[in-house]
Design a protein around this motif. Structure first.
Motif, PDB file in Angstrom:
ATOM      1  N   GLY A 167       0.783  -1.227   0.000  1.00 58.39           N
ATOM      2  CA  GLY A 167       0.000   0.000   0.000  1.00 58.39           C
ATOM      3  C   GLY A 167       0.815   1.276   0.000  1.00 58.39           C
ATOM      4  O   GLY A 167       0.545   2.177  -0.787  1.00 58.39           O
ATOM      5  N   PRO A 168       1.811   1.438   0.889  1.00 59.90           N
ATOM      6  CA  PRO A 168       2.590   2.675   0.859  1.00 59.90           C
ATOM      7  C   PRO A 168       3.315   2.851  -0.485  1.00 59.90           C
ATOM      8  O   PRO A 168       3.604   1.885  -1.179  1.00 59.90           O
ATOM      9  CB  PRO A 168       3.596   2.510   1.999  1.00 59.90           C
ATOM     10  CG  PRO A 168       3.040   1.455   2.875  1.00 59.90           C
ATOM     11  CD  PRO A 168       2.214   0.566   1.982  1.00 59.90           C
ATOM     12  N   ILE A 169       3.629   4.087  -0.801  1.00 63.85           N
ATOM     13  CA  ILE A 169       4.287   4.408  -2.066  1.00 63.85           C
ATOM     14  C   ILE A 169       5.799   4.395  -1.875  1.00 63.85           C
ATOM     15  O   ILE A 169       6.312   4.954  -0.909  1.00 63.85           O
ATOM     16  CB  ILE A 169       3.810   5.782  -2.575  1.00 63.85           C
ATOM     17  CG1 ILE A 169       2.327   5.699  -2.940  1.00 63.85           C
ATOM     18  CG2 ILE A 169       4.624   6.261  -3.769  1.00 63.85           C
ATOM     19  CD1 ILE A 169       1.714   7.012  -3.361  1.00 63.85           C
ATOM     20  N   CYS A 170       6.509   3.756  -2.810  1.00 59.52           N
ATOM     21  CA  CYS A 170       7.976   3.763  -2.825  1.00 59.52           C
ATOM     22  C   CYS A 170       8.411   5.196  -3.127  1.00 59.52           C
ATOM     23  O   CYS A 170       7.981   5.784  -4.127  1.00 59.52           O
ATOM     24  CB  CYS A 170       8.488   2.789  -3.880  1.00 59.52           C
ATOM     25  SG  CYS A 170      10.262   2.873  -4.173  1.00 59.52           S
ATOM     26  N   ALA A 171       9.256   5.752  -2.283  1.00 61.01           N
ATOM     27  CA  ALA A 171       9.667   7.158  -2.449  1.00 61.01           C
ATOM     28  C   ALA A 171      10.553   7.374  -3.660  1.00 61.01           C
ATOM     29  O   ALA A 171      10.755   8.502  -4.091  1.00 61.01           O
ATOM     30  CB  ALA A 171      10.381   7.629  -1.192  1.00 61.01           C
ATOM     31  N   ILE A 172      11.080   6.313  -4.248  1.00 62.21           N
ATOM     32  CA  ILE A 172      11.956   6.463  -5.410  1.00 62.21           C
ATOM     33  C   ILE A 172      11.151   6.465  -6.703  1.00 62.21           C
ATOM     34  O   ILE A 172      11.232   7.388  -7.498  1.00 62.21           O
ATOM     35  CB  ILE A 172      13.049   5.372  -5.419  1.00 62.21           C
ATOM     36  CG1 ILE A 172      13.928   5.524  -4.180  1.00 62.21           C
ATOM     37  CG2 ILE A 172      13.885   5.446  -6.701  1.00 62.21           C
ATOM     38  CD1 ILE A 172      14.934   4.421  -3.985  1.00 62.21           C
ATOM     39  N   CYS A 173      10.332   5.396  -6.910  1.00 65.92           N
ATOM     40  CA  CYS A 173       9.593   5.287  -8.176  1.00 65.92           C
ATOM     41  C   CYS A 173       8.178   5.847  -8.104  1.00 65.92           C
ATOM     42  O   CYS A 173       7.503   5.944  -9.127  1.00 65.92           O
ATOM     43  CB  CYS A 173       9.568   3.839  -8.655  1.00 65.92           C
ATOM     44  SG  CYS A 173       8.554   2.745  -7.624  1.00 65.92           S
ATOM     45  N   GLN A 174       7.712   6.187  -6.895  1.00 63.89           N
ATOM     46  CA  GLN A 174       6.378   6.757  -6.693  1.00 63.89           C
ATOM     47  C   GLN A 174       5.254   5.799  -7.096  1.00 63.89           C
ATOM     48  O   GLN A 174       4.190   6.229  -7.525  1.00 63.89           O
ATOM     49  CB  GLN A 174       6.237   8.095  -7.440  1.00 63.89           C
ATOM     50  CG  GLN A 174       7.249   9.142  -7.041  1.00 63.89           C
ATOM     51  CD  GLN A 174       7.100   9.566  -5.588  1.00 63.89           C
ATOM     52  OE1 GLN A 174       6.013   9.887  -5.157  1.00 63.89           O
ATOM     53  NE2 GLN A 174       8.186   9.550  -4.841  1.00 63.89           N
ATOM     54  N   VAL A 175       5.497   4.483  -6.962  1.00 62.30           N
ATOM     55  CA  VAL A 175       4.501   3.458  -7.265  1.00 62.30           C
ATOM     56  C   VAL A 175       4.197   2.716  -5.969  1.00 62.30           C
ATOM     57  O   VAL A 175       5.105   2.435  -5.174  1.00 62.30           O
ATOM     58  CB  VAL A 175       5.018   2.477  -8.349  1.00 62.30           C
ATOM     59  CG1 VAL A 175       4.053   1.335  -8.568  1.00 62.30           C
ATOM     60  CG2 VAL A 175       5.273   3.222  -9.646  1.00 62.30           C
ATOM     61  N   ALA A 176       2.932   2.373  -5.759  1.00 56.13           N
ATOM     62  CA  ALA A 176       2.529   1.674  -4.532  1.00 56.13           C
ATOM     63  C   ALA A 176       3.170   0.291  -4.471  1.00 56.13           C
ATOM     64  O   ALA A 176       3.308  -0.404  -5.479  1.00 56.13           O
ATOM     65  CB  ALA A 176       1.016   1.559  -4.474  1.00 56.13           C
ATOM     66  N   ILE A 177       3.547  -0.101  -3.285  1.00 55.05           N
ATOM     67  CA  ILE A 177       4.114  -1.433  -3.050  1.00 55.05           C
ATOM     68  C   ILE A 177       2.962  -2.420  -2.991  1.00 55.05           C
ATOM     69  O   ILE A 177       1.974  -2.201  -2.288  1.00 55.05           O
ATOM     70  CB  ILE A 177       4.930  -1.446  -1.737  1.00 55.05           C
ATOM     71  CG1 ILE A 177       6.144  -0.505  -1.881  1.00 55.05           C
ATOM     72  CG2 ILE A 177       5.363  -2.858  -1.379  1.00 55.05           C
ATOM     73  CD1 ILE A 177       6.912  -0.273  -0.606  1.00 55.05           C
ATOM     74  N   THR A 178       3.064  -3.505  -3.764  1.00 53.10           N
ATOM     75  CA  THR A 178       2.015  -4.529  -3.794  1.00 53.10           C
ATOM     76  C   THR A 178       2.519  -5.798  -3.110  1.00 53.10           C
ATOM     77  O   THR A 178       3.729  -6.043  -3.051  1.00 53.10           O
ATOM     78  CB  THR A 178       1.599  -4.842  -5.245  1.00 53.10           C
ATOM     79  OG1 THR A 178       2.749  -5.249  -5.978  1.00 53.10           O
ATOM     80  CG2 THR A 178       0.979  -3.634  -5.909  1.00 53.10           C
ATOM     81  N   PRO A 179       1.600  -6.632  -2.589  1.00 51.18           N
ATOM     82  CA  PRO A 179       2.021  -7.860  -1.905  1.00 51.18           C
ATOM     83  C   PRO A 179       2.829  -8.761  -2.839  1.00 51.18           C
ATOM     84  O   PRO A 179       2.508  -8.912  -4.010  1.00 51.18           O
ATOM     85  CB  PRO A 179       0.700  -8.526  -1.519  1.00 51.18           C
ATOM     86  CG  PRO A 179      -0.310  -7.433  -1.527  1.00 51.18           C
ATOM     87  CD  PRO A 179       0.161  -6.448  -2.555  1.00 51.18           C
ATOM     88  N   GLY A 180       3.909  -9.314  -2.323  1.00 50.12           N
ATOM     89  CA  GLY A 180       4.753 -10.241  -3.067  1.00 50.12           C
ATOM     90  C   GLY A 180       5.948  -9.589  -3.746  1.00 50.12           C
ATOM     91  O   GLY A 180       6.875 -10.280  -4.163  1.00 50.12           O
ATOM     92  N   GLU A 181       5.967  -8.256  -3.906  1.00 55.21           N
ATOM     93  CA  GLU A 181       7.118  -7.585  -4.516  1.00 55.21           C
ATOM     94  C   GLU A 181       8.297  -7.640  -3.558  1.00 55.21           C
ATOM     95  O   GLU A 181       8.127  -7.605  -2.335  1.00 55.21           O
ATOM     96  CB  GLU A 181       6.799  -6.116  -4.817  1.00 55.21           C
ATOM     97  CG  GLU A 181       5.889  -5.908  -5.986  1.00 55.21           C
ATOM     98  CD  GLU A 181       5.706  -4.429  -6.310  1.00 55.21           C
ATOM     99  OE1 GLU A 181       5.921  -4.070  -7.471  1.00 55.21           O
ATOM    100  OE2 GLU A 181       5.367  -3.648  -5.406  1.00 55.21           O
ATOM    101  N   LEU A 182       9.489  -7.695  -4.141  1.00 52.55           N
ATOM    102  CA  LEU A 182      10.691  -7.685  -3.312  1.00 52.55           C
ATOM    103  C   LEU A 182      10.932  -6.268  -2.816  1.00 52.55           C
ATOM    104  O   LEU A 182      11.092  -5.334  -3.616  1.00 52.55           O
ATOM    105  CB  LEU A 182      11.901  -8.187  -4.096  1.00 52.55           C
ATOM    106  CG  LEU A 182      11.896  -9.669  -4.466  1.00 52.55           C
ATOM    107  CD1 LEU A 182      13.114 -10.013  -5.295  1.00 52.55           C
ATOM    108  CD2 LEU A 182      11.845 -10.544  -3.220  1.00 52.55           C
ATOM    109  N   ILE A 183      10.929  -6.108  -1.507  1.00 52.48           N
ATOM    110  CA  ILE A 183      11.147  -4.797  -0.895  1.00 52.48           C
ATOM    111  C   ILE A 183      12.175  -4.924   0.219  1.00 52.48           C
ATOM    112  O   ILE A 183      12.568  -6.020   0.604  1.00 52.48           O
ATOM    113  CB  ILE A 183       9.843  -4.190  -0.335  1.00 52.48           C
ATOM    114  CG1 ILE A 183       9.313  -5.044   0.836  1.00 52.48           C
ATOM    115  CG2 ILE A 183       8.813  -3.995  -1.405  1.00 52.48           C
ATOM    116  CD1 ILE A 183       8.301  -4.317   1.693  1.00 52.48           C
TER     117      ILE A 183
END
Length: 195
Positions: free
Chosen positions: A15-31
């Motif tokens: 849900g929160p937005i990645c401050a670098i790419c400005q795209v929301a983090i979705t479940p399962g993505e590598l973070i």
């Protein structure tokens, strides 16, 4: 957490937005989380950025100052120049005055006389461009060709130096229009003689 550790995003981290790419983090993505400010970023964003994107964070990548800037920062030791139009100080690298809006061809300072000569030459060159197109069009129209050959020829001979300053396309219009008018005029004369 002393290092950026990568893991798949869970439901609570989505849900929160990645401050670098400005795209929301979705479940399962590598973070991963920044070890200094605990902000979450995509793994590939962190790697591409070289660190955190939060302003003031200790893990923010170092900025590299360009040692060879493309624009000159000074001219003969001066970092400002005087606008020749409004006489206010502007940066040497400026190609447009922020006070009056006057544009310059380069960052090199110019005098008031040079600016006036530039302003005078613009309408002259624009008039020459239009005339070169007119010579071309009239040169290929048969009943206007004789007039174009005479009047256009006189115009061309009196403006040769200025025509050389025109863009190549307009120079070609002049030459082709005059040659076409002469050829069409000669063909008309031959046709009248043989008729």
């Amino acid at each position: 957490m002393s290092e950026f550790t990568v893991h798949p995003a869970g439901a609570t981290e989505a849900g929160p937005i990645c401050a670098i790419c400005q795209v929301a983090i979705t479940p399962g993505e590598l973070i991963g989380g920044c070890p200094a400010c605990l902000s979450n970023f995509h793994d590939e964003c962190w790697k591409e950025n070289g660190g955190c994107a939060v302003y003031g964070c200790a893990k923010m990548p170092q900025t590299v100052k360009d040692e060879n800037p493309s624009q000159p920062q000074s001219y003969w030791g001066q970092d400002e120049k005087i606008c020749p139009n409004c006489t206010k100080a502007i940066k040497v690298a400026a190609v447009r005055c922020r006070h009056c809006g006057t544009s310059f061809d380069s960052a090199t300072p110019m005098s008031r006389r040079e600016l006036q000569e530039k302003k005078k030459s613009v309408p002259v060159l624009e008039g020459l461009r239009k005339t070169s197109v007119t010579v071309f069009v009239c040169g290929i129209i048969p009943f206007l060709a004789p007039f174009t050959a005479v009047i256009g020829g006189i115009w061309f001979l009196s403006r040769r130096a200025e025509i050389r300053k025109l863009p190549a396309t307009n120079q070609v219009f002049c030459y082709v229009g005059l040659i076409a008018s002469i050829v069409v005029t000669l063909m008309m004369v031959v046709a009248l003689i043989l008729h």
